[in-house]
Design an enzyme around this catalytic site. Structure first.
Site, mmCIF file in Angstrom:
data_model
loop_
_atom_site.group_PDB
_atom_site.id
_atom_site.type_symbol
_atom_site.label_atom_id
_atom_site.label_comp_id
_atom_site.label_asym_id
_atom_site.label_seq_id
_atom_site.Cartn_x
_atom_site.Cartn_y
_atom_site.Cartn_z
ATOM 1 N N SER A 191 31.735 13.420 5.579
ATOM 2 C CA SER A 191 31.311 14.785 5.894
ATOM 3 C C SER A 191 31.047 15.568 4.614
ATOM 4 O O SER A 191 31.597 15.252 3.557
ATOM 5 C CB SER A 191 32.421 15.491 6.680
ATOM 6 O OG SER A 191 32.158 16.883 6.791
ATOM 7 N N TYR A 204 41.497 17.589 7.835
ATOM 8 C CA TYR A 204 40.219 16.910 8.121
ATOM 9 C C TYR A 204 39.443 16.657 6.821
ATOM 10 O O TYR A 204 38.997 15.533 6.549
ATOM 11 C CB TYR A 204 39.416 17.782 9.076
ATOM 12 C CG TYR A 204 38.025 17.287 9.382
ATOM 13 C CD1 TYR A 204 37.804 16.357 10.395
ATOM 14 C CD2 TYR A 204 36.913 17.773 8.685
ATOM 15 C CE1 TYR A 204 36.522 15.905 10.692
ATOM 16 C CE2 TYR A 204 35.633 17.332 8.970
ATOM 17 C CZ TYR A 204 35.436 16.405 9.975
ATOM 18 O OH TYR A 204 34.170 15.958 10.266
HETATM 19 P P1 NAD Z 1 32.119 13.879 18.814
HETATM 20 O O1 NAD Z 1 33.238 14.621 19.391
HETATM 21 O O2 NAD Z 1 30.935 13.663 19.668
HETATM 22 O O3 NAD Z 1 32.593 12.448 18.309
HETATM 23 C C1 NAD Z 1 33.884 12.201 17.843
HETATM 24 C C2 NAD Z 1 34.407 11.016 18.628
HETATM 25 O O4 NAD Z 1 35.636 10.596 18.042
HETATM 26 C C3 NAD Z 1 34.735 11.339 20.063
HETATM 27 O O5 NAD Z 1 33.628 11.150 20.917
HETATM 28 C C4 NAD Z 1 35.847 10.357 20.366
HETATM 29 O O6 NAD Z 1 35.352 9.245 21.092
HETATM 30 C C5 NAD Z 1 36.315 9.881 19.004
HETATM 31 N N1 NAD Z 1 37.758 10.077 18.877
HETATM 32 C C6 NAD Z 1 38.423 11.190 18.519
HETATM 33 N N2 NAD Z 1 39.754 10.966 18.589
HETATM 34 C C7 NAD Z 1 39.911 9.672 18.991
HETATM 35 C C8 NAD Z 1 41.028 8.850 19.248
HETATM 36 N N3 NAD Z 1 42.290 9.301 19.120
HETATM 37 N N4 NAD Z 1 40.812 7.575 19.663
HETATM 38 C C9 NAD Z 1 39.560 7.107 19.825
HETATM 39 N N5 NAD Z 1 38.458 7.834 19.579
HETATM 40 C C10 NAD Z 1 38.636 9.102 19.169
HETATM 41 O O7 NAD Z 1 31.705 14.626 17.475
HETATM 42 P P2 NAD Z 1 30.762 14.210 16.243
HETATM 43 O O8 NAD Z 1 30.562 15.473 15.512
HETATM 44 O O9 NAD Z 1 29.618 13.425 16.664
HETATM 45 O O10 NAD Z 1 31.734 13.307 15.353
HETATM 46 C C11 NAD Z 1 31.403 12.027 14.892
HETATM 47 C C12 NAD Z 1 31.793 11.893 13.434
HETATM 48 O O11 NAD Z 1 31.003 12.786 12.671
HETATM 49 C C13 NAD Z 1 33.248 12.253 13.139
HETATM 50 O O12 NAD Z 1 33.786 11.335 12.205
HETATM 51 C C14 NAD Z 1 33.137 13.623 12.507
HETATM 52 O O13 NAD Z 1 34.207 13.887 11.643
HETATM 53 C C15 NAD Z 1 31.824 13.461 11.753
HETATM 54 N N6 NAD Z 1 31.192 14.703 11.318
HETATM 55 C C16 NAD Z 1 30.757 15.613 12.231
HETATM 56 C C17 NAD Z 1 30.161 16.774 11.780
HETATM 57 C C18 NAD Z 1 29.651 17.826 12.723
HETATM 58 O O14 NAD Z 1 29.303 18.916 12.282
HETATM 59 N N7 NAD Z 1 29.613 17.579 14.006
HETATM 60 C C19 NAD Z 1 29.999 17.007 10.406
HETATM 61 C C20 NAD Z 1 30.443 16.049 9.518
HETATM 62 C C21 NAD Z 1 31.042 14.904 9.981
#
Ligand code: NAD
Ligand code: MG
Length: 299
Positions: A191, A204
């Site tokens: 991220s 985080y």
């Molecule tokens: P999202 O909520 O769609 O995806 C996160 C997923 O993590 C969930 O769908 C879930 O299946 C999984 N998860 C969480 N806790 C879990 C657990 N205990 N066991 C199994 N699975 C678990 O959100 P997203 O934003 O698409 O996130 C995906 C990745 O992108 C993450 O690593 C997040 O940190 C990263 N990210 C997101 C952003 C943003 O702005 N959305 C920015 C930077 C990084």
């Protein structure tokens, strides 16, 4: 979702509307199905060109958000795809599995909690058994719960955030090494928070910096074996993570407005980065963090 009549696809500023999402709250984990407005996972837009033909991929957090967009793109590029997700996310997972099926590829759902060490320990083997092998591991699952002050952040939360975001990457990557052939790839989701930690996302952000170090070190280790390890660093992307206590509610209406493009990104805008890093086109790319963040400066 872009309006086809008014959207200028050539201009990244206006390719998607500048969102001002209403304040909303979902219990963790949030669902794409309940996100207001809905996010674009590339269902209508992503076009494959056989870049991952015959590959087999496991994507954690593949039910929603970025992982879902990657799963859909991988299938359209010709890969069979297993997605891992929490049991509460079955509705989102079904949608993604339907998309994989519609692409003519095999989709496998592997629900479970990465905090459950039994599930974590067998996940890769279960994916291998269901897919008949493994070429690509995408470590994308993530937990993000804001806490304004360190006194509000208890050790249980810190522990869980570390377990899901970084500890699981060690376990799953180690397990994958029993199966990944030369030419295989591991891609980790880090991220912008790795470089620009928000004050309310201390645990985080710390895991995301760790993921960058893990990625670079493991890439050096596995390079001689022909396995490439890379990361993608998203900026502010409109996903259910943000509305399930990932951000304070009052921040949602301006989420992503502070990047040079002036808007939050959509999950669909991440997919091509993960396709590139998984594909042979990236044969000389190792230990890289590909920033997809709307223009924020990054090291
Ligand atoms: P999202 O909520 O769609 O995806 C996160 C997923 O993590 C969930 O769908 C879930 O299946 C999984 N998860 C969480 N806790 C879990 C657990 N205990 N066991 C199994 N699975 C678990 O959100 P997203 O934003 O698409 O996130 C995906 C990745 O992108 C993450 O690593 C997040 O940190 C990263 N990210 C997101 C952003 C943003 O702005 N959305 C920015 C930077 C990084
Ligand atoms: Mg989800």
């Amino acid at each position: 979702m872009p309006d086809e009549t008014t959207t200028d696809l050539n201009n990244p500023v206006t390719k998607y509307p500048k969102l001002s999402p209403p304040q909303q709250d979902q219990p963790e984990p949030g669902l794409d199905a309940k996100l207001e407005p809905r996010a674009d996972l590339g269902e209508k837009s992503y076009q494959g060109s056989g870049r991952l033909a015959g590959r087999k991929a496991l994507i954690t957090g593949g039910d929603s958000g970025i992982g879902a967009a990657v799963a859909i793109a991988y299938a359209r590029e010709g890969a069979d795809v297993a997605i891992a997700y929490l049991p509460a996310e079955e509705e989102d997972a079904r949608h993604v599995l339907e998309q994989i099926d519609a692409a003519g590829r095999t989709g496998v759902g592997l629900p479970g909690d990465l905090l459950d060490l039994d599930y974590r320990g067998r996940l890769v083997d279960d994916a291998v058994e269901a897919l008949g092998g493994l070429d690509i591991l995408v470590n994308n699952a993530g937990k993000q719960i804001f806490a304004e002050q360190l006194e509000d952040l208890d050790d249980d939360q810190v522990e869980q955030t570390f377990q899901v975001n970084i500890m699981a990457m060690f376990t799953l990557s180690r397990a994958a090494l029993k199966h990944l052939p030369a030419g295989g790839a591991i891609i980790n989701t880090t991220s912008i928070q790795a470089y620009e930690p928000s004050a309310h996302l201390l645990d985080y952000a710390t895991t995301k910096a760790a993921i960058n170090a893990f990625t670079k070190g493991l890439a050096e280790q596995l390079g001689p074996r022909g396995i490439r390890v890379n990361a993608v660093a998203p900026g502010p992307i409109w996903t259910p993570l943000q509305v399930s206590d990932g951000q304070p509610k009052e921040r949602l209406p301006t989420f992503g407005h502070d990047v040079p493009l002036g808007r939050a990104g959509q999950p669909a805008e991440l997919a091509a980065a993960y396709v590139f890093l998984a594909s042979e086109d990236a044969s000389y790319v190792l230990g890289e963090t590909l920033n997809v963040n709307g223009g924020k400066a990054s090291p």
